[in-house]
Structure formats: C-alpha cells, structure tokens
Write a protein that holds these residues in place. Structure first.
Motif, PDB file in Angstrom:
ATOM      1  N   ASP A  50       0.885  -1.163   0.000  1.00 25.38           N
ATOM      2  CA  ASP A  50       0.000   0.000   0.000  1.00 25.38           C
ATOM      3  C   ASP A  50       0.920   1.209   0.000  1.00 25.38           C
ATOM      4  O   ASP A  50       1.498   1.549   1.042  1.00 25.38           O
ATOM      5  N   LEU A  51       1.099   1.819  -1.172  1.00 24.54           N
ATOM      6  CA  LEU A  51       2.125   2.842  -1.356  1.00 24.54           C
ATOM      7  C   LEU A  51       1.538   4.157  -1.841  1.00 24.54           C
ATOM      8  O   LEU A  51       0.558   4.166  -2.595  1.00 24.54           O
ATOM      9  N   PRO A  52       2.181   5.281  -1.459  1.00 23.90           N
ATOM     10  CA  PRO A  52       1.724   6.580  -1.969  1.00 23.90           C
ATOM     11  C   PRO A  52       2.115   6.751  -3.438  1.00 23.90           C
ATOM     12  O   PRO A  52       3.197   6.330  -3.857  1.00 23.90           O
ATOM     13  N   LEU A  53       1.221   7.345  -4.201  1.00 23.65           N
ATOM     14  CA  LEU A  53       1.489   7.624  -5.604  1.00 23.65           C
ATOM     15  C   LEU A  53       2.319   8.903  -5.732  1.00 23.65           C
ATOM     16  O   LEU A  53       2.204   9.809  -4.910  1.00 23.65           O
ATOM     17  N   ILE A  54       3.113   8.965  -6.775  1.00 24.20           N
ATOM     18  CA  ILE A  54       3.942  10.130  -7.067  1.00 24.20           C
ATOM     19  C   ILE A  54       3.268  10.924  -8.187  1.00 24.20           C
ATOM     20  O   ILE A  54       2.841  10.355  -9.193  1.00 24.20           O
ATOM     21  N   GLY A  55       3.172  12.230  -7.992  1.00 23.29           N
ATOM     22  CA  GLY A  55       2.619  13.091  -9.035  1.00 23.29           C
ATOM     23  C   GLY A  55       1.104  13.100  -9.108  1.00 23.29           C
ATOM     24  O   GLY A  55       0.537  13.689 -10.017  1.00 23.29           O
ATOM     25  N   GLU A  56       0.463  12.434  -8.195  1.00 19.26           N
ATOM     26  CA  GLU A  56      -1.002  12.430  -8.127  1.00 19.26           C
ATOM     27  C   GLU A  56      -1.417  12.051  -6.707  1.00 19.26           C
ATOM     28  O   GLU A  56      -0.655  11.459  -5.963  1.00 19.26           O
ATOM     29  N   ALA A 114      12.875  13.129  -6.331  1.00 18.39           N
ATOM     30  CA  ALA A 114      13.655  12.408  -7.346  1.00 18.39           C
ATOM     31  C   ALA A 114      12.744  11.488  -8.152  1.00 18.39           C
ATOM     32  O   ALA A 114      12.827  11.443  -9.384  1.00 18.39           O
ATOM     33  N   ALA A 115      11.863  10.787  -7.481  1.00 20.17           N
ATOM     34  CA  ALA A 115      10.921   9.898  -8.170  1.00 20.17           C
ATOM     35  C   ALA A 115       9.970  10.708  -9.054  1.00 20.17           C
ATOM     36  O   ALA A 115       9.647  10.294 -10.171  1.00 20.17           O
ATOM     37  N   SER A 116       9.546  11.856  -8.583  1.00 21.35           N
ATOM     38  CA  SER A 116       8.656  12.714  -9.355  1.00 21.35           C
ATOM     39  C   SER A 116       9.356  13.232 -10.611  1.00 21.35           C
ATOM     40  O   SER A 116       8.760  13.259 -11.696  1.00 21.35           O
ATOM     41  N   ALA A 127       1.078   4.769 -13.426  1.00 19.77           N
ATOM     42  CA  ALA A 127       1.265   5.079 -12.010  1.00 19.77           C
ATOM     43  C   ALA A 127       2.707   4.818 -11.551  1.00 19.77           C
ATOM     44  O   ALA A 127       3.305   3.805 -11.893  1.00 19.77           O
ATOM     45  N   VAL A 128       3.208   5.765 -10.760  1.00 21.64           N
ATOM     46  CA  VAL A 128       4.514   5.617 -10.112  1.00 21.64           C
ATOM     47  C   VAL A 128       4.279   5.779  -8.610  1.00 21.64           C
ATOM     48  O   VAL A 128       3.643   6.737  -8.176  1.00 21.64           O
ATOM     49  N   ALA A 129       4.767   4.818  -7.849  1.00 19.35           N
ATOM     50  CA  ALA A 129       4.598   4.849  -6.392  1.00 19.35           C
ATOM     51  C   ALA A 129       5.968   4.904  -5.728  1.00 19.35           C
ATOM     52  O   ALA A 129       6.979   4.505  -6.313  1.00 19.35           O
TER      53      ALA A 129
END
Length: 176
Positions: A50-56, A114-116, A127-129
């Motif tokens: 259960d991970l937070p999304l990046i950019g959304e 960095a991930a963003s 999706a990127v988490a």
C-alpha cells in the motif's frame, strides 16, 4: 641441469594454490549471485503493498487491484539500467492500454522529488509509487530494475532482474 630448490618449488606451489582458492571463491560467489536473482519466487503469492502515488493524489495497493494483472517495475532514479529499461515498458504499456492490466513503477528513491522528476523526465504515463521499504523487502529486490508480473489472482508469474526484453514482457502479458 639446474633444478629449483625445494623451497622455491614450495613457494610457487603456495602462490598457485592461493590463486586456485581465490578462483574457487569467485566462482562460488558468482554462481550464487547468478542463481539468486532479484525478485520474488515465481508461483508464490504476491506480498501486499500500500504505497503513496507520485505526481497524483492517492495510494496504490495490491488489494485494490484484485482481479487485475499487474506488471510492476522496481527502479531508482540513479539506476542507468532502469533508464534504459523504462522506454521498453512504456512501449508495452502503449500496446496494452485498455487491456485491463495495471502498469506500476515503484521507486526505491528516498526522496519523493527524485521519483517525481523521473516520472516526468522518463515520460512514464502510468502510475509511479514510492516504496516505503516494503516492496524492496517483501519482493526480495537485490538488483535494479526488477520487473514482476502478478496475475489476476495475486500469484507472481514472472520476475526478472535487469533489462527485460519487450518480447519477454509481451509473452508474460499474453498468458493472461
């Protein structure tokens, strides 16, 4: 005929044996590394995440995807192989849009910025988490990138460390 002394022969033999022992150690370590690849065991039940999304806004979880296959790539912004692998995964995503497959990139970067940046710079449309450590730990990630295909029942069908060919990814998805 001038033969070397027993002392010289013993010294040369000792040096030769050290090289053989070193070569044996290298062989054992290399074979372990090759046979202990990165990723979960194929056929095992996928570990919950259960991970937070990046950019959304929002989060992504395995439980919310039940009944839908997932093609997941674990990567990092500093990983050059990940940068080379990403366009291949994006191409496969384009070919399978609307086919009820969840594409997910999971960044192990500690810095969400960095991930963003990577999502934007590498033009990742899905999706990127951000991993909280649970994916790296529970999915036994030792090498990047690692691609994992989880079927609609939550079973790991394939895991591959390094750059995975487009034909392999297409083959995985054809098994649906």
């Amino acid at each position: 005929m001038n033969l070397p002394s027993a002392r010289v022969v013993r010294q040369k033999l000792f040096v030769w044996l050290r090289y053989v022992a070193l070569a044996g150690c290298v062989y054992v370590l290399a074979s372990h590394w090759v046979h202990h690849s990165s990723g979960p065991t194929e056929g095992s039940t996928a570990a919950a995440f259960d991970l937070p999304l990046i950019g959304e806004a929002g989060r992504v979880s395995l439980a919310a995807q039940h009944g839908k296959p997932i093609l997941m790539e674990v990567f990092a912004s500093w990983c050059s192989a990940c940068k080379r692998s990403s366009p291949r995964l994006v191409d496969v995503w384009r070919a399978h849009q609307g086919n009820d497959v969840m594409f997910l990139a999971v960044s192990i970067d500690e810095d969400p910025a960095a991930a963003s940046r990577i999502k934007s710079d590498w033009h990742i449309p899905f999706a990127v988490a951000l991993d909280d450590g649970s994916v790296s730990r529970n999915y036994d990630i030792h090498m990047l990138p690692t691609l994992i295909y989880i079927d609609k029942n939550g079973t790991v069908r394939h895991a591959s460390a390094g750059i995975t060919s487009r034909s392999d990814l297409e083959g995985w998805l054809a098994e649906r």
